[in-house]
Write an enzyme that holds these catalytic residues in place. Structure first.
Site, PDB file in Angstrom:
ATOM      1  N   HIS A 305       1.495  -1.061  -0.421  1.00 28.38           N
ATOM      2  CA  HIS A 305      -0.292   0.402   0.033  1.00 28.38           C
ATOM      3  C   HIS A 305       0.870   1.442  -0.076  1.00 28.38           C
ATOM      4  CE1 HIS A 305      -3.872   1.982   0.416  1.00 28.38           C
ATOM      5  NE2 HIS A 305      -3.550   2.413   1.209  1.00 28.38           N
ATOM      6  N   GLU A 316       2.858  -0.782   7.715  1.00 30.10           N
ATOM      7  CA  GLU A 316       2.156  -2.317   6.939  1.00 30.10           C
ATOM      8  C   GLU A 316       4.109  -2.868   6.871  1.00 30.10           C
ATOM      9  OE1 GLU A 316       1.323  -2.317   2.116  1.00 30.10           O
ATOM     10  OE2 GLU A 316       2.175  -0.759   3.008  1.00 30.10           O
ATOM     11  N   HIS A 343      -0.905   9.086  -5.448  1.00 36.31           N
ATOM     12  CA  HIS A 343      -2.213   7.842  -4.747  1.00 36.31           C
ATOM     13  C   HIS A 343      -3.422   7.510  -5.217  1.00 36.31           C
ATOM     14  CE1 HIS A 343      -4.400   5.269  -1.741  1.00 36.31           C
ATOM     15  NE2 HIS A 343      -4.006   5.844  -1.411  1.00 36.31           N
TER      16      HIS A 343
END
Length: 414
Positions: A305, A316, A343
């Site tokens: 991500h 993460e 993003h």
């Protein structure tokens, strides 16, 4: 219930680094950055200076008419352009080589037609509610992209819109995988789209302290870097055709990769912050890999991500180690292509699943550009600066969205 094999037979993408899969992949392999200065935000008192923009987008190059262009929000135009590419590549045609009721559309978006909402709110305030366009609702609602794609391709099967922030299109692709795997469809047009580069969205994310304030496009999106300071907003769409394996083989379709696993959990912790222990995110990875029959000695690629926010990247990293175990995690090749695209919110997951499929096909891991000063808490192999050749067999794409949504889709080389 019989479990059927699911493969990818068509792809399409509109992104800051390319408006077709070949251009998109060439840019990512070369480490080219699609983040650019975004002028004018200072006039709104906003400190944000960059974004991942889709430049010179021409909807008519993807089969749309002038009338359709005017009657659709940008997020819907992006989706239709990506679907046009994917359907053309797949060779599917409802009523010819697939029954209309066996072809579905699963599309994700984080926000939907935000620009239309802003424009018509201005009309209401300045001219009155009776002057709001009759197209306001059909241009703005989040499900309209999926609906219009179904109309365009005669897809009479299941039609679903996932709205799960940054995990929206990962859920769409994952749920499409399940639908095909368990016989509810023979093929699904799956993916996501987003177009929210406007002062209202910039203002909201900036006030939540989620965005980088860097004015240097090359030092703005810095996943896993000690100097990371937030994510870069971007726009675009990505669509994949997920098809049952035997159906694809019988009609002679070209297969890019096999979709082999999907899991979807929730942090149940905080509206915007990830759960620090990473347990639900790790569970999603572990389950998707288990469905794929992953072995610890296989060459694994993880498209993280990797947003470039302080909390996401270290959480993460913890989750990857928890899911795989320390030794296997350190052998895995990891990267964040958001370092190049920014993003894309509701489109990010599908675009990054496409990256995984292309990485498996070519045995190439795209880089995390800008990673010159790794955070000591982010200590895995994040493929810094340049692409790496690896004999990959399995890949996973992670998405961790606001609201605690954790989703992972797994692929295998075919």
């Amino acid at each position: 219930m019989e479990e059927r094999r699911v493969v990818i037979t068509g792809t399409g993408v509109i992104s800051p680094v390319g408006q077709d899969p070949a251009a998109f992949w060439a840019a990512l392999r070369a480490g080219r950055c699609g983040i650019r200065p975004y002028p004018g935000l200072e006039t709104w008192g906003l400190p944000v200076r960059v974004a991942g923009t889709v430049e010179d987008f021409d909807p008519m190059a993807f089969g749309l008419t002038v009338k359709e262009t005017r009657r659709n929000d940008r997020f819907c135009l992006f989706a239709q352009a990506a679907a046009f590419q994917a359907m053309r590549e797949s060779g599917l045609e409802a009523g010819s080589n697939i029954a209309p009721e066996r072809l579905g559309v699963y599309l994700g978006t984080g926000i939907g037609g935000m620009q239309t909402f802003i424009e018509q709110t201005k009309v209401m305030l300045e001219e009155g509610a009776d002057r709001v366009s009759p197209l306001f609702i059909p241009k703005m609602i989040a499900n309209i992209a999926a609906g219009n794609i179904a109309i365009r391709y005669g897809a009479e099967g299941a039609n679903m819109t996932a709205v799960a922030a940054c995990a929206s299109s990962t859920q769409s692709v994952g749920e499409a995988f399940r639908a095909v795997r368990y016989g509810f469809a023979d093929a699904i047009i799956a993916g996501g789209t987003e177009a929210v580069l406007n002062p209202l969205a910039f203002g909201g994310f900036a006030s939540a302290h989620a965005l980088t304030l860097s004015d240097d496009p090359l030092r703005a999106s810095l996943p896993f870097s000690a100097s990371r300071s937030g994510f870069v907003m971007a726009e675009g769409a990505a669509v994949l055709i997920l098809e049952e394996y035997n159906h694809a083989r019988q009609r002679g379709a070209q297969i890019l990769a096999e979709v082999t696993g999907y899991a979807n959990y929730c942090d149940a912790y905080h509206a915007t912050a990830p759960r620090p222990d990473g347990v639900p995110a790790a569970r999603a990875m572990r389950d998707a890999l288990a469905q794929s029959g992953f072995r610890a000695d296989e060459a694994l690629y993880i498209n993280a991500h990797g947003t470039g926010t302080v909390l996401n990247d270290k959480t993460e990293t913890v989750a990857i180690k928890l899911a795989l175990g320390e030794e296997t995690a350190r052998r895995a090749a990891v990267s964040s292509t958001k370092s190049m695209t920014g993003h894309m919110v509701g489109a990010a997951g599908a675009a990054e699943i496409l990256v995984c499929a292309l990485a498996l096909r070519d045995g190439v891991v795209p880089p995390t550009i800008g990673l010159t000063d790794p955070d000591p808490e982010c200590d895995l192999d994040y493929t810094p600066l340049t692409a790496a050749e690896r004999p990959l067999t399995v890949a996973i794409s992670n998405s961790l969205g606001f609201g605690g949504h954790d989703a992972t889709v797994a692929l295998r080389k075919i």
